[in-house]
Design a protein around this motif. Structure first.
Motif, PDB file in Angstrom:
ATOM      1  N   GLY A 214       0.760  -1.236   0.000  1.00 43.03           N
ATOM      2  CA  GLY A 214       0.000   0.000   0.000  1.00 43.03           C
ATOM      3  C   GLY A 214       0.785   1.276   0.000  1.00 43.03           C
ATOM      4  N   GLU A 215       0.828   1.888   1.164  1.00 44.68           N
ATOM      5  CA  GLU A 215       1.455   3.211   1.287  1.00 44.68           C
ATOM      6  C   GLU A 215       2.936   3.178   0.976  1.00 44.68           C
ATOM      7  OE1 GLU A 215       0.661   5.381   4.872  1.00 44.68           O
ATOM      8  OE2 GLU A 215      -1.417   4.714   4.900  1.00 44.68           O
ATOM      9  N   ASP A 216       3.629   2.093   1.346  1.00 47.05           N
ATOM     10  CA  ASP A 216       5.071   2.008   1.074  1.00 47.05           C
ATOM     11  C   ASP A 216       5.344   2.057  -0.423  1.00 47.05           C
ATOM     12  OD1 ASP A 216       5.589   1.822   3.765  1.00 47.05           O
ATOM     13  OD2 ASP A 216       5.653  -0.379   3.765  1.00 47.05           O
ATOM     14  N   LEU A 217       4.543   1.339  -1.195  1.00 48.06           N
ATOM     15  CA  LEU A 217       4.701   1.326  -2.645  1.00 48.06           C
ATOM     16  C   LEU A 217       4.492   2.724  -3.217  1.00 48.06           C
ATOM     17  CD1 LEU A 217       4.920  -0.089  -5.431  1.00 48.06           C
ATOM     18  CD2 LEU A 217       2.450  -0.432  -5.300  1.00 48.06           C
ATOM     19  N   ILE A 218       3.409   3.347  -2.847  1.00 46.57           N
ATOM     20  CA  ILE A 218       3.093   4.682  -3.367  1.00 46.57           C
ATOM     21  C   ILE A 218       4.161   5.683  -2.939  1.00 46.57           C
ATOM     22  CG2 ILE A 218       1.396   6.555  -3.341  1.00 46.57           C
ATOM     23  CD1 ILE A 218       0.516   4.028  -4.860  1.00 46.57           C
ATOM     24  N   ARG A 219       4.556   5.621  -1.678  1.00 42.19           N
ATOM     25  CA  ARG A 219       5.577   6.553  -1.174  1.00 42.19           C
ATOM     26  C   ARG A 219       6.880   6.400  -1.953  1.00 42.19           C
ATOM     27  NH1 ARG A 219       5.189   5.391   3.865  1.00 42.19           N
ATOM     28  NH2 ARG A 219       3.697   7.028   4.288  1.00 42.19           N
ATOM     29  N   HIS A 220       7.316   5.155  -2.154  1.00 38.76           N
ATOM     30  CA  HIS A 220       8.567   4.930  -2.865  1.00 38.76           C
ATOM     31  C   HIS A 220       8.465   5.400  -4.318  1.00 38.76           C
ATOM     32  CE1 HIS A 220      12.381   3.226  -3.991  1.00 38.76           C
ATOM     33  NE2 HIS A 220      11.781   2.676  -5.042  1.00 38.76           N
TER      34      HIS A 220
ATOM     35  N   TRP B 202      -0.466   1.195  -7.787  1.00 38.03           N
ATOM     36  CA  TRP B 202      -0.753   0.403  -6.582  1.00 38.03           C
ATOM     37  C   TRP B 202      -1.644  -0.788  -6.928  1.00 38.03           C
ATOM     38  CZ3 TRP B 202      -5.522   0.693  -3.507  1.00 38.03           C
ATOM     39  CH2 TRP B 202      -5.434  -0.031  -2.328  1.00 38.03           C
ATOM     40  N   LYS B 203      -2.628  -0.550  -7.802  1.00 40.86           N
ATOM     41  CA  LYS B 203      -3.538  -1.630  -8.202  1.00 40.86           C
ATOM     42  C   LYS B 203      -2.848  -2.665  -9.098  1.00 40.86           C
ATOM     43  CE  LYS B 203      -7.871   0.950  -7.988  1.00 40.86           C
ATOM     44  NZ  LYS B 203      -8.995   1.483  -8.775  1.00 40.86           N
ATOM     45  N   HIS B 204      -1.800  -2.247  -9.822  1.00 41.19           N
ATOM     46  CA  HIS B 204      -1.120  -3.138 -10.768  1.00 41.19           C
ATOM     47  C   HIS B 204       0.343  -3.339 -10.372  1.00 41.19           C
ATOM     48  CE1 HIS B 204      -4.572  -2.974 -13.429  1.00 41.19           C
ATOM     49  NE2 HIS B 204      -4.590  -1.678 -13.250  1.00 41.19           N
TER      50      HIS B 204
END
Length: 179
Positions: free
Chosen positions: A13-19, A54-56
């Motif tokens: 979630g947030e870790d992916l988007i943040r990075h 995030w979805k993919h």
């Protein structure tokens, strides 16, 4: 695909988007701003791009191409979709200010006048002449009082009781007049 030792599959979630934002946010925003010409719209595109990333997350890990290329392609597609959606809707046009207001059917006005005049025949002559002077003649209470040679209070009283009798007559006949 590992990005500097970081694997999108493991990020949640947030870790992916943040990075992704830290790594590619500036270039993504600059690219979207250049395509849209609007900073606020570009920020919306970046946000939607990151949501799709995030979805993919699996697509980012497959090892084909670069993550930045994938993000820029998604951003371009979002912008293209918005432009097409705007183009497919007909352009809204304001109505010109000088266009005439919609008027009621003249025939209905004639019928209403005939109905009221017919109902006025049932009134007393005193009530009828006050209503004719005020409503059909467009005179004020004072002008009607002077024309009929009676006091203004008498004109008000005759007008009130005349309208009351007119309503009663029309309601017993089942007649309704548009206002």
């Amino acid at each position: 695909m590992a990005i500097g030792g970081w694997r999108p599959k493991r990020a949640k979630g947030e870790d992916l988007i943040r990075h992704l934002y830290e790594e590619h946010g500036r270039s993504l925003l600059a690219y979207a701003t250049r395509l849209t010409g609007d900073r606020a719209a570009a920020e919306d595109v970046v946000q939607e791009t990151l949501v799709r990333a995030w979805k993919h997350a699996d697509d980012l890990e497959n090892g084909k191409g670069s993550v930045r290329g994938w993000l820029l392609t998604v951003a371009r597609n979002i912008i293209t979709d918005k432009v097409r959606a705007r183009a497919s809707r007909p352009q809204e046009v304001e109505e010109p200010a000088e266009s005439p207001a919609i008027q009621r059917d003249h025939a209905q006005t004639v019928v209403d006048s005939m109905t009221v005049l017919g109902a006025m025949d049932s009134l007393s002559p005193e009530h009828r002449e006050v209503l004719v002077e005020i409503y059909y003649g467009g005179k004020t209470v004072a002008e009607t009082a002077e024309a009929l040679g009676v006091a203004p209070g008498t004109v008000k009283s005759r007008c009130y009781y005349g309208l009351r009798a007119l309503r009663a007559t029309m309601s017993t006949k089942g007649t309704e007049v548009a206002r």
